[in-house]
Design a protein around this motif. Structure first.
Motif, PDB file in Angstrom:
ATOM      1  N   HIS A 191       0.867  -1.167   0.000  1.00 25.39           N
ATOM      2  CA  HIS A 191       0.000   0.000   0.000  1.00 25.39           C
ATOM      3  C   HIS A 191       0.909   1.224   0.000  1.00 25.39           C
ATOM      4  O   HIS A 191       2.131   1.079  -0.041  1.00 25.39           O
ATOM      5  N   ASP A 195       5.825   4.270   5.220  1.00 27.83           N
ATOM      6  CA  ASP A 195       6.818   3.272   5.637  1.00 27.83           C
ATOM      7  C   ASP A 195       6.854   2.075   4.682  1.00 27.83           C
ATOM      8  O   ASP A 195       7.551   1.098   4.921  1.00 27.83           O
ATOM      9  N   HIS A 196       6.089   2.158   3.584  1.00 25.04           N
ATOM     10  CA  HIS A 196       6.049   1.070   2.595  1.00 25.04           C
ATOM     11  C   HIS A 196       6.416   1.535   1.183  1.00 25.04           C
ATOM     12  O   HIS A 196       6.870   0.737   0.374  1.00 25.04           O
ATOM     13  N   ASP A 226       0.796  -4.814   5.670  1.00 24.26           N
ATOM     14  CA  ASP A 226       0.069  -4.369   6.863  1.00 24.26           C
ATOM     15  C   ASP A 226      -1.320  -5.001   6.971  1.00 24.26           C
ATOM     16  O   ASP A 226      -2.138  -4.571   7.775  1.00 24.26           O
ATOM     17  N   TYR A 236      -0.215  -6.902  11.102  1.00 23.37           N
ATOM     18  CA  TYR A 236       0.987  -6.296  11.690  1.00 23.37           C
ATOM     19  C   TYR A 236       1.853  -7.335  12.410  1.00 23.37           C
ATOM     20  O   TYR A 236       3.054  -7.401  12.240  1.00 23.37           O
ATOM     21  N   HIS A 249       5.810  -6.086  10.477  1.00 21.03           N
ATOM     22  CA  HIS A 249       6.153  -5.148  11.556  1.00 21.03           C
ATOM     23  C   HIS A 249       6.329  -5.848  12.908  1.00 21.03           C
ATOM     24  O   HIS A 249       6.370  -5.182  13.940  1.00 21.03           O
TER      25      HIS A 249
HETATM   26 ZN   LIG Z   1       3.301  -0.216   7.886  1.00 20.55          ZN
END
Ligand SMILES: [Zn+2]
Length: 220
Positions: free
Chosen positions: A102, A106-107, A160, A163, A204
């Motif tokens: 997505h 952070d991706h 995600d 998580y 994560h």
């Molecule tokens: Zn993330």
């Protein structure tokens, strides 16, 4: 045809556990993974981590509100995806595809460090990212996971959609979810893939990542 899968932790993002999983509190240092997939037909990345500006000027990159929620002190100068690729002698200019789970920072933050790749995202996710009115907290409208067939079996990179490992086992969702029912259905789907023999990677999850070998050792 099988692929080789390599894992690269591109630093860590310090967040609040209460945002990530219901019923827990305190700070958490979230591993930020990028995966390199080398297939006979080409080279791909699944997610690209954060942009280096997050280290020096997070508010300028992400806005004050997001910059206040997260800590960037565990994201060093060698942790961006370009540095990680170069450290294992891979040219960022010779990556053919970027598959983004997505479009959160952070991706997809490192996409621009990989200049010649074609980006592969779900149309719904692309449209959501163009429209400032659609909330994309936590789980997003067009999130995608990736299945990789390796010599040792199938891997599913959950992104995600999940998580932590306990998100799946205990069905405890993050605080901000675009669509709760859809997210629970995604967890059912991931569980079915696992029962079918696939190994799931929880991007994560700090405990899970303790045992994941870093590139250039194959991740599985
Ligand atoms: Zn993330």
């Amino acid at each position: 045809m099988t692929a080789k899968l390599y894992a690269m932790t591109c630093g860590r993002l310090v967040g609040r556990l209460k945002d990530m999983i219901e019923g827990e509190d305190g700070p958490v240092a979230l591993p930020i993974p990028s995966y390199l997939i080398e297939h006979p037909k080409g080279r791909a990345l699944f997610d690209t981590g954060m942009h280096p500006q997050c280290r020096t000027d997070a508010a300028g990159r992400l806005g004050e509100r997001v910059a206040r929620i997260f800590g960037f002190e565990q994201y060093g100068p060698e942790d961006d995806v370009k540095s990680r690729l170069q450290s294992i002698d891979r040219d960022p200019g010779k990556v053919d595809f970027i598959v983004n789970s997505h479009l959160h920072f952070d991706h997809a933050g490192g996409n621009e460090l990989v200049p010649n790749a074609t980006m592969v995202v779900q149309r719904r996710e692309w449209q959501a990212a163009q429209d400032p009115c659609i909330p994309t907290y936590g789980h997003t409208p067009g999130h995608q996971s990736l299945k990789v067939r390796t010599e040792r079996g199938e891997i599913v990179l959950t992104g995600d959609a999940c998580y932590f490992c306990r998100t799946l086992r205990e069905r405890r969702l993050p605080r901000f979810v675009y669509d709760r029912e859809q997210m629970l259905a995604s967890l059912d789907r991931l569980e079915a893939l696992e029962k079918g023999g696939a190994k799931l990677f929880f991007g994560h999850d700090p405990d899970f990542w303790k045992d994941v070998p870093q590139a250039p050792v194959p991740a599985f």
